[in-house]
Design a protein around this motif. Structure first.
Motif, mmCIF file in Angstrom:
data_model
loop_
_atom_site.group_PDB
_atom_site.id
_atom_site.type_symbol
_atom_site.label_atom_id
_atom_site.label_comp_id
_atom_site.label_asym_id
_atom_site.label_seq_id
_atom_site.Cartn_x
_atom_site.Cartn_y
_atom_site.Cartn_z
ATOM 1 N N SER A 13 -11.422 4.878 -14.646
ATOM 2 C CA SER A 13 -10.866 3.700 -15.328
ATOM 3 C C SER A 13 -9.448 3.383 -14.882
ATOM 4 N N ARG A 14 -9.108 3.790 -13.670
ATOM 5 C CA ARG A 14 -7.792 3.517 -13.108
ATOM 6 C C ARG A 14 -7.940 2.985 -11.685
ATOM 7 N N THR A 15 -6.844 2.446 -11.144
ATOM 8 C CA THR A 15 -6.850 1.911 -9.780
ATOM 9 C C THR A 15 -6.078 2.845 -8.868
ATOM 10 N N THR A 16 -6.768 3.364 -7.865
ATOM 11 C CA THR A 16 -6.157 4.224 -6.860
ATOM 12 C C THR A 16 -6.006 3.414 -5.576
ATOM 13 N N VAL A 17 -4.791 3.356 -5.045
ATOM 14 C CA VAL A 17 -4.520 2.607 -3.818
ATOM 15 C C VAL A 17 -4.256 3.587 -2.682
ATOM 16 N N LEU A 18 -4.954 3.378 -1.559
ATOM 17 C CA LEU A 18 -4.770 4.190 -0.365
ATOM 18 C C LEU A 18 -3.868 3.448 0.604
ATOM 19 N N LEU A 19 -2.735 4.051 0.932
ATOM 20 C CA LEU A 19 -1.758 3.483 1.855
ATOM 21 C C LEU A 19 -1.594 4.403 3.055
ATOM 22 N N GLY A 20 -1.043 3.834 4.119
ATOM 23 C CA GLY A 20 -0.771 4.624 5.315
ATOM 24 C C GLY A 20 -0.846 3.751 6.547
ATOM 25 N N PRO A 21 -0.320 4.228 7.678
ATOM 26 C CA PRO A 21 -0.354 3.434 8.899
ATOM 27 C C PRO A 21 -1.776 3.254 9.408
ATOM 28 N N SER A 22 -1.955 2.314 10.301
ATOM 29 C CA SER A 22 -3.257 2.114 10.920
ATOM 30 C C SER A 22 -3.697 3.395 11.611
ATOM 31 N N THR A 178 -12.845 1.618 -12.491
ATOM 32 C CA THR A 178 -12.419 2.594 -11.497
ATOM 33 C C THR A 178 -12.454 1.926 -10.129
ATOM 34 N N LEU A 179 -11.278 1.681 -9.572
ATOM 35 C CA LEU A 179 -11.143 1.007 -8.275
ATOM 36 C C LEU A 179 -10.448 1.939 -7.297
ATOM 37 N N VAL A 180 -10.915 1.907 -6.055
ATOM 38 C CA VAL A 180 -10.208 2.556 -4.951
ATOM 39 C C VAL A 180 -10.017 1.490 -3.881
ATOM 40 N N VAL A 181 -8.757 1.214 -3.531
ATOM 41 C CA VAL A 181 -8.446 0.076 -2.671
ATOM 42 C C VAL A 181 -7.612 0.525 -1.478
ATOM 43 N N VAL A 182 -8.120 0.252 -0.285
ATOM 44 C CA VAL A 182 -7.323 0.402 0.934
ATOM 45 C C VAL A 182 -6.601 -0.918 1.170
ATOM 46 N N THR A 183 -5.298 -0.870 1.335
ATOM 47 C CA THR A 183 -4.536 -2.094 1.543
ATOM 48 C C THR A 183 -3.285 -1.804 2.359
ATOM 49 N N HIS A 184 -2.771 -2.857 2.991
ATOM 50 C CA HIS A 184 -1.453 -2.787 3.617
ATOM 51 C C HIS A 184 -0.421 -3.565 2.804
ATOM 52 N N PHE A 188 0.769 -5.838 -3.603
ATOM 53 C CA PHE A 188 -0.470 -5.637 -4.351
ATOM 54 C C PHE A 188 -0.498 -4.237 -4.959
ATOM 55 N N ALA A 189 -0.104 -3.252 -4.171
ATOM 56 C CA ALA A 189 -0.093 -1.880 -4.675
ATOM 57 C C ALA A 189 0.830 -1.747 -5.882
ATOM 58 N N GLN A 190 2.004 -2.347 -5.800
ATOM 59 C CA GLN A 190 2.925 -2.289 -6.935
ATOM 60 C C GLN A 190 2.350 -2.975 -8.164
ATOM 61 N N ARG A 191 1.572 -4.009 -7.932
ATOM 62 C CA ARG A 191 1.043 -4.801 -9.042
ATOM 63 C C ARG A 191 -0.075 -4.082 -9.786
ATOM 64 N N VAL A 192 -0.938 -3.353 -9.071
ATOM 65 C CA VAL A 192 -2.156 -2.862 -9.719
ATOM 66 C C VAL A 192 -2.317 -1.344 -9.720
ATOM 67 N N ASP A 194 -2.418 2.493 -10.314
ATOM 68 C CA ASP A 194 -2.101 3.561 -11.252
ATOM 69 C C ASP A 194 -1.799 4.853 -10.511
ATOM 70 N N LYS A 195 -2.243 4.905 -9.251
ATOM 71 C CA LYS A 195 -2.050 6.084 -8.427
ATOM 72 C C LYS A 195 -1.979 5.633 -6.980
ATOM 73 N N VAL A 196 -1.086 6.248 -6.203
ATOM 74 C CA VAL A 196 -0.954 5.946 -4.781
ATOM 75 C C VAL A 196 -1.234 7.205 -3.972
ATOM 76 N N VAL A 197 -2.094 7.048 -2.981
ATOM 77 C CA VAL A 197 -2.373 8.122 -2.030
ATOM 78 C C VAL A 197 -1.914 7.636 -0.659
ATOM 79 N N PHE A 198 -0.996 8.385 -0.038
ATOM 80 C CA PHE A 198 -0.485 8.027 1.285
ATOM 81 C C PHE A 198 -1.048 9.004 2.308
ATOM 82 N N LEU A 199 -1.698 8.459 3.330
ATOM 83 C CA LEU A 199 -2.301 9.282 4.375
ATOM 84 C C LEU A 199 -1.619 9.053 5.707
#
Length: 231
Positions: A13-22, A178-184, A188-192, A194-199
């Motif tokens: 029930s939370r939004t996890t955002v996946l960040l990181g370089p290409s 429950t959302l998992v979002v890959v984004t650059h 958007f990440a700041q807006r939504v 609940d958790k940030v994963v940086f790879l």
């Protein structure tokens, strides 16, 4: 990109955002959750108990995982010969056994949810890119998954059309899905998130609340924020 000893808990029930370089492994990780990529070892558990990876998986196991997690891709992958409503209702009728009337009623509700109530009878070539992506989101919702997976859902869109899709995703996030979002998109990440994963390099360098990423003075994270924020 190969993943290297990645372990990740996705909060319900939370939004996890996946960040990181290409090339960091973000999309590979996302696709592994849905078994579009088959990891050589490890386990995945979407609520039905752990699935051991690395060996041959039965079709039943793969179907069970994919029934709980649905992907929305960069490209919309709509069927050109079907209307917006036809695209949304196809899978529920074919795989969930819904009757056509029930599936179409639900499909109309979902198209309204993503702001396309008046486009049910439109074919994809009559829709803008942002509208097509919103149909793709409605199609994913129609499968009633436990986890919605988004692989850079706005990357193929110009800023105005991307804003339409971001607004829909923000609405979904507010519904405690429950959302998992890959984004650059850091905005958007700041807006939504609940958790940030940086790879980076197939490894998880950070797995924490958004502030741990956006307020960090770690040199690597600062450099990434500066570069992405200037694009």
């Amino acid at each position: 990109m190969a993943l290297d000893d990645v372990s990740l808990d996705i909060p319900r029930s939370r939004t996890t955002v996946l960040l990181g370089p290409s090339g960091s492994g973000k999309s590979t990780l996302l696709r592994s959750i849905n078994l579009l990529e088959r990891p050589s070892a490890g386990t995945i558990d979407l609520g039905d108990g752990p699935v051991e990876l690395g060996g041959r998986l039965s079709r039943r196991t793969v179907r069970a995982v994919r029934a709980r997690s649905t992907m929305v891709f960069q490209q919309f992958n709509l069927f050109a010969h079907l209307t917006a409503l036809g695209n949304v209702t196809l899978a529920p009728i074919a795989t969930r056994g819904l009757g056509r009337a029930e599936a179409e009623a639900r499909g109309q509700e979902l198209l309204a949810k993503v702001g396309l109530a008046d486009k049910a009878d439109a074919y994809p070539d009559r829709l803008s890119g942002g509208q097509q992506q919103r149909v793709a989101i409605a199609r994913a919702l129609a499968m009633e998954p436990d986890v919605l997976l988004f692989d850079e859902p706005t990357s193929a869109l110009d800023p105005e059309l991307a804003a339409e899709v971001v607004a829909v995703l923000a609405d979904l996030a507010r519904e405690d899905r429950t959302l998992v979002v890959v984004t650059h998109s850091l905005a958007f990440a700041q807006r939504v998130a609940d958790k940030v994963v940086f790879l980076e390099g197939g490894r998880v360098l950070l797995d924490d609340e958004p502030g741990a990423f956006f307020d960090s003075d770690d040199e690597r994270l600062v450099r990434f924020r500066d570069v992405i924020g200037s694009v």
